[in-house]
Design an enzyme around this catalytic site. Sequence first.
Site, PDB file in Angstrom:
ATOM      1  N   GLU A 498       0.828  -1.224   0.000  1.00 47.00           N
ATOM      2  CA  GLU A 498       0.000   0.000   0.000  1.00 47.00           C
ATOM      3  C   GLU A 498       0.858   1.269   0.000  1.00 47.00           C
ATOM      4  OE1 GLU A 498      -3.296   0.238   2.654  1.00 47.00           O
ATOM      5  OE2 GLU A 498      -4.117  -1.677   2.006  1.00 47.00           O
TER       6      GLU A 498
HETATM    7  C1  LIG Z   1       3.162  -8.946   0.205  1.00 44.11           C
HETATM    8  C2  LIG Z   1       2.685  -7.959  -0.786  1.00 44.11           C
HETATM    9  C3  LIG Z   1       1.332  -7.835  -1.055  1.00 44.11           C
HETATM   10  C4  LIG Z   1       0.876  -6.955  -2.030  1.00 44.11           C
HETATM   11  N1  LIG Z   1      -0.448  -6.931  -2.362  1.00 44.11           N
HETATM   12  C5  LIG Z   1      -0.832  -6.223  -3.452  1.00 44.11           C
HETATM   13  C6  LIG Z   1      -2.162  -6.334  -3.960  1.00 44.11           C
HETATM   14  O1  LIG Z   1      -2.993  -7.047  -3.410  1.00 44.11           O
HETATM   15  N2  LIG Z   1      -2.484  -5.636  -5.083  1.00 44.11           N
HETATM   16  C7  LIG Z   1      -1.581  -4.834  -5.717  1.00 44.11           C
HETATM   17  O2  LIG Z   1      -1.927  -4.256  -6.723  1.00 44.11           O
HETATM   18  N3  LIG Z   1      -0.328  -4.689  -5.249  1.00 44.11           N
HETATM   19  C8  LIG Z   1       0.078  -5.380  -4.156  1.00 44.11           C
HETATM   20  N4  LIG Z   1       1.361  -5.259  -3.691  1.00 44.11           N
HETATM   21  C9  LIG Z   1       2.268  -4.340  -4.355  1.00 44.11           C
HETATM   22  C10 LIG Z   1       2.754  -3.203  -3.496  1.00 44.11           C
HETATM   23  O3  LIG Z   1       1.797  -2.218  -3.359  1.00 44.11           O
HETATM   24  C11 LIG Z   1       4.049  -2.741  -4.166  1.00 44.11           C
HETATM   25  O4  LIG Z   1       5.012  -3.725  -3.846  1.00 44.11           O
HETATM   26  C12 LIG Z   1       4.522  -1.436  -3.740  1.00 44.11           C
HETATM   27  O5  LIG Z   1       3.687  -0.446  -4.208  1.00 44.11           O
HETATM   28  C13 LIG Z   1       5.965  -1.147  -4.168  1.00 44.11           C
HETATM   29  O6  LIG Z   1       6.310  -1.576  -5.461  1.00 44.11           O
HETATM   30  P1  LIG Z   1       7.624  -2.444  -5.680  1.00 44.11           P
HETATM   31  O7  LIG Z   1       7.619  -3.539  -4.695  1.00 44.11           O
HETATM   32  O8  LIG Z   1       7.703  -2.788  -7.094  1.00 44.11           O
HETATM   33  O9  LIG Z   1       8.820  -1.473  -5.287  1.00 44.11           O
HETATM   34  P2  LIG Z   1       9.520  -0.409  -6.241  1.00 44.11           P
HETATM   35  O10 LIG Z   1       8.508   0.466  -6.865  1.00 44.11           O
HETATM   36  O11 LIG Z   1      10.485  -1.101  -7.117  1.00 44.11           O
HETATM   37  O12 LIG Z   1      10.312   0.487  -5.193  1.00 44.11           O
HETATM   38  C14 LIG Z   1      11.568   0.111  -4.627  1.00 44.11           C
HETATM   39  C15 LIG Z   1      11.907   1.089  -3.536  1.00 44.11           C
HETATM   40  O13 LIG Z   1      12.079   2.402  -4.089  1.00 44.11           O
HETATM   41  C16 LIG Z   1      11.305   3.333  -3.369  1.00 44.11           C
HETATM   42  N5  LIG Z   1      10.830   4.374  -4.275  1.00 44.11           N
HETATM   43  C17 LIG Z   1      10.223   4.237  -5.468  1.00 44.11           C
HETATM   44  N6  LIG Z   1       9.951   5.433  -5.978  1.00 44.11           N
HETATM   45  C18 LIG Z   1      10.390   6.352  -5.102  1.00 44.11           C
HETATM   46  C19 LIG Z   1      10.402   7.770  -5.056  1.00 44.11           C
HETATM   47  N7  LIG Z   1       9.931   8.514  -6.011  1.00 44.11           N
HETATM   48  N8  LIG Z   1      10.943   8.353  -3.973  1.00 44.11           N
HETATM   49  C20 LIG Z   1      11.452   7.618  -2.966  1.00 44.11           C
HETATM   50  N9  LIG Z   1      11.451   6.307  -2.961  1.00 44.11           N
HETATM   51  C21 LIG Z   1      10.939   5.674  -4.004  1.00 44.11           C
HETATM   52  C22 LIG Z   1      10.149   2.525  -2.782  1.00 44.11           C
HETATM   53  O14 LIG Z   1       9.660   3.151  -1.616  1.00 44.11           O
HETATM   54  C23 LIG Z   1      10.822   1.197  -2.487  1.00 44.11           C
HETATM   55  O15 LIG Z   1      11.410   1.261  -1.218  1.00 44.11           O
HETATM   56  C24 LIG Z   1       1.814  -6.128  -2.707  1.00 44.11           C
HETATM   57  C25 LIG Z   1       3.170  -6.210  -2.393  1.00 44.11           C
HETATM   58  C26 LIG Z   1       3.616  -7.119  -1.466  1.00 44.11           C
HETATM   59  C27 LIG Z   1       5.076  -7.200  -1.193  1.00 44.11           C
END
Ligand SMILES: Cc1cc2nc3c(=O)[nH]c(=O)nc-3n(C[C@H](O)[C@H](O)[C@H](O)COP(=O)(O)OP(=O)(O)OC[C@H]3O[C@@H](n4cnc5c(N)ncnc54)[C@H](O)[C@@H]3O)c2cc1C
Length: 816
Positions: A498
Site C-alpha cells: 500500500e
Molecule cells: C506482500 C505484498 C502484497 C501486495 N499486495 C498487493 C495487492 O494485493 N495488489 C496490488 O496491486 N499490489 C500489491 N502489492 C504491491 C505493493 O503495493 C508494491 O510492492 C509497492 O507499491 C511497491 O512496489 P515495488 O515492490 O515494485 O517497489 P519499487 O517500486 O520497485 O520500489 C523500490 C523502492 O524504491 C522506493 N521508491 C520508489 N519510488 C520512489 C520515489 N519517487 N521516492 C522515494 N522512494 C521511491 C520505494 O519506496 C521502495 O522502497 C503487494 C506487495 C507485497 C510485497
Amino acid sequence: MAEFVWFLIVLLTLCVASYKRLGLVNTIALTAGVMIIGTLFGDIGWLGWLVFLALAIPLGVSDIRKTHITKKLLAFYKKVMPEMSRTEQEAIDAGTVWWDGDIFSGKPDWDKLHGIPKGRLTPEEQAFLDGPVEEVCGMVDEWEINHKLADMPPEIWEFLKKHKFFAMIIKKKYGGLEFSAYAQSRVLQKLAGTSAVLSSTVGVPNSLGPGELLGHYGTKEQQDYYLPRLASGEEIPCFALTGPEAGSDAGAIPDVGVVCKGEWKGEEILGMRLTFDKRYITLAPVATVIGLAFKLQDPDGLLGDNADLGITCALIPRDTKGLDIGRRHFPLNTPFQNGPIRGEDIFVPLDYIIGGQKMAGQGWRMLVECLSVGRCITLPSTAAGGAKTCALATGAYARIRRQFRLPVGKMEGVEEMLARIGGNAYLMDAVTRFSTVGVDLGEKPSVVSAICKYHLTEKMRQVINDAMDVHGGKGIMLGPNNYLGRAYEGAPISITVEGANILTRNMMIFGQGAMRCHPYVLKEIEAAAKEDRQEQLDDFDKAVFGHIGFALSNKVRSLWFAFTSNYFSSAPFSDDTARYYKLLKGYSANLAFMTDVSMGVLGGDLKRKERLSARLGDVLSGIYLASATLKRYDEEGRLQEDAPMMHWALQTTLFDIETAIIDFLDNFPSRPVALAMKAIIIPFGRRCEKPSDRLEHKIANILQQPSAARARLGDGQYLSREEGSLFGDLEQTLDNVLKCEPVFERICKEKGQKLPFTRLDKLADEALSDGIINDDEAALMRETEAGRLRTINVDDFDHEELIAASAKKQKGKSAA
Ligand SMILES: Cc1cc2nc3c(=O)[nH]c(=O)nc-3n(C[C@H](O)[C@H](O)[C@H](O)COP(=O)(O)OP(=O)(O)OC[C@H]3O[C@@H](n4cnc5c(N)ncnc54)[C@H](O)[C@@H]3O)c2cc1C
C-alpha cells in the site's frame, strides 16, 4: 530617541496584528490608530506618515494592489509553478482535510481536537469481537499455518466466510456487517496479535478492493450481483494493480484494455481486449473475482473522441477464458495467499468496468479515494495490534526469564527496550483510535492515512526488533512455541505494501500535505487555473495576500515560540500535559513557516528535494501522532497510572520533531536562508529531551506487572488462557511467578540459602515435607515451574522433520 521608540511601538503593533492574524485592512487600520496617537504626542512626523502611506495605499486599496502587485505576482507564479500530471492532480483532489489542516494552520485548535468523539463499539460489534473473533483466534495454530499447510486450514476459511469476516465494509442491505472503521480496526488488531496470515487474509477484502470499489462506484446491477456474494464469502476478491514494471509508480502500468467488438456468449458486443501482467496480488491464488486496473484505449473511437481513456478498473471473474491465475508467491515465510495474475488478449464486455462505461478512465481517482480510507485502517491497525500483543508478551517473558539470578526485565539495558515497546504500543493504539474515528465521521483523510501507514508500520518494525532482542534465542528458534519469529520475518511486508514506506515518507506525506492542508496553496493553484481573467485575478489576489499574511504570522509566532517556548500561551489543561500542547502549537507555526519559506525559495524543486520534504513530513506527522496520544490520554480519564506511557510517547515524538527541524535546517540548500530560519525557529538549540531512564524504568515495570494500566495497554487483544494459547499461557505464568516469589523467598529464608529460582517443583516437594509451605503453595510452585519451562524452552526437531514436505516427496520418489 522618542521617534525610535514609536518606530518600535508601530513594529510591535504589526507583530501583534500578525500574530493574531487580523487581516490586511484591520492591520492597516490598527497601525494608523497607533500612528495617530504617536502624532498627537508629537513624536511621529511627516516622514513616518509618508512611509506608512507608501505601504498602506498600494496594499490596502484593492484596485491598486491588484493592478500593480497581484498581476505581476500571478505572472511570476504561472512561470515557476511546475505542471501537475493527471495522476498527481487526482491524488491531490482525492480525500478530505481534517486534523491535518489544523496542524498546518500554525495554531491548532485543541478544543476541536478534544471535541472529536471517542470511538465506540455498538453492542453488535462488541459481540462480534467477543464471539467469532475470539473463537477464530483460538482456532489458529500458527505452526500448522506457517510451516505445515502454508495456508489456513479449511475450517478457518469456512469459519471466516460463515461469520462474514470478509464483509465488514459491506452494507447490511447486501448481507454485510457494515461495521464502523473503528470496529474494523479493533477486529484487525485482535487478529493481528494472533496471526499475520489471519489478519492479512481478513484485512485485504475489507480494504481497497472489489467490495470497497463496488460499494462506492459500482452500477446497481454490479452491486446487486456481487455484494451479497462477497458478503457471504461465495466470492473471494482480490485487487490487481501492481506489475513487474509498475510498483511504486503505479500510474505507469503498461497493462492495456483495447475497446473493440467481439463475440460474447454467441453475440457480437462492444467489449475490450485485456493484456496484463500483475504480481504480488494478495488473495489472487484463491480469488474468484479480480479487480483489475489497466489503461483503457479506444483507437477506433468506438466510445468517443478520446483514444486514451486512462486508468480503468474492471471486475474479472476467475473463470474468464485465458486468465492465468493460481500460482503463489511466498512472502517472507508468512504464507498468506499472494501471487501473480496474467492475461493476454482476453475479451470481456464493457459492462465489467466498475461503474460501467461512464467510469472508463476514472480508475485512478477511484483508487486514490478508496486508498485514503483503507490506508487509515488495515495496516495501521494490524501494526498496532501486533505491538500491543508484543508489549504484553515481552513484558511477561522478561519478568519470567531470569539470568544472573534476576528477571532479565530488571536489567537496565532491557528496560530501555521494554519502555520503547510499551510507549510505542500506547501511541500506536492512540493513533488508530483517533484516525478511524475520523473515517467514521465521514473523512477521507489522505494525508492522515499516509502518516498512519508509514509511522505505525515503522514503529511495529521497531517494536518487533526490540521484542526479539529481549527474547534472545527464544525468539529465534522457530517452532510451535515461537510466537515472535514469523512476525519479525514478516515486518517488511507491511513496510512495502500500500505504498512502500520510503516513497510514502519522502513524497506523499508532505507532498500531499503541503498541497491539501495548507490553507492557501491549493487556493492559489485553483485561482491561477481559472479561465475568466477577472475571476482569476480576484481569487489569486485573495489567496496570495492571505498566504503572505499567513506566512508573516507564522514567522512572528515562531519568533515568539523561540524566545518564550510558548510559556505564556494557553493550553486546554493545566497539568503536566500543558507544556506539550504549548510546544506542539509552536512546532505547528514552525512547520507552516518552513513550508512557506521552502516553497518560496525552492518552488517546484521542493518536489525533487525528497529528503527536505521527508523532514517536513516528519514534523507534520509528529504533531499528528502527539495529538492522537494526548487525545487518548484524555479520553481514558487522564489516569496517572497510564501517564508514563503518555509522557514517553510525547517526549519521544517532540524530540523527533525537533530532530527533523534541525536536520531540515542543516540541509537546506540556501545557507543564508537556512541561517535566517534557524535564528527565527530554534536560535538556542534543542528544547526537548528524550525520555529519562527513570521514566523508562516505570514503563518497564508496568509491562512486567499485571495492573489496570497494563491491561489497558493490551486492551482487546487475544489473551485467552485456554489451553494452546501461547500468549494466555504467558499471562498465566506471569501471574503464577509473581504469586510464587514470596513463597520462594520464605523457603530461602527458612533454609538460610539464596537458591536459584529454578526446579521449583522439586523445591516444593522438599519445602512441603519440611513443613515450610502448605499443599496449595506446593501446587502453585509446581504449576509455576511447568509454565516457566514452557516459557523459556524452545522447540527442537529431527532432521527429517525440517525438510519441506515437497522435498521429502521428491526424495521419496528418487529413492523409489
Ligand atoms: C506482500 C505484498 C502484497 C501486495 N499486495 C498487493 C495487492 O494485493 N495488489 C496490488 O496491486 N499490489 C500489491 N502489492 C504491491 C505493493 O503495493 C508494491 O510492492 C509497492 O507499491 C511497491 O512496489 P515495488 O515492490 O515494485 O517497489 P519499487 O517500486 O520497485 O520500489 C523500490 C523502492 O524504491 C522506493 N521508491 C520508489 N519510488 C520512489 C520515489 N519517487 N521516492 C522515494 N522512494 C521511491 C520505494 O519506496 C521502495 O522502497 C503487494 C506487495 C507485497 C510485497
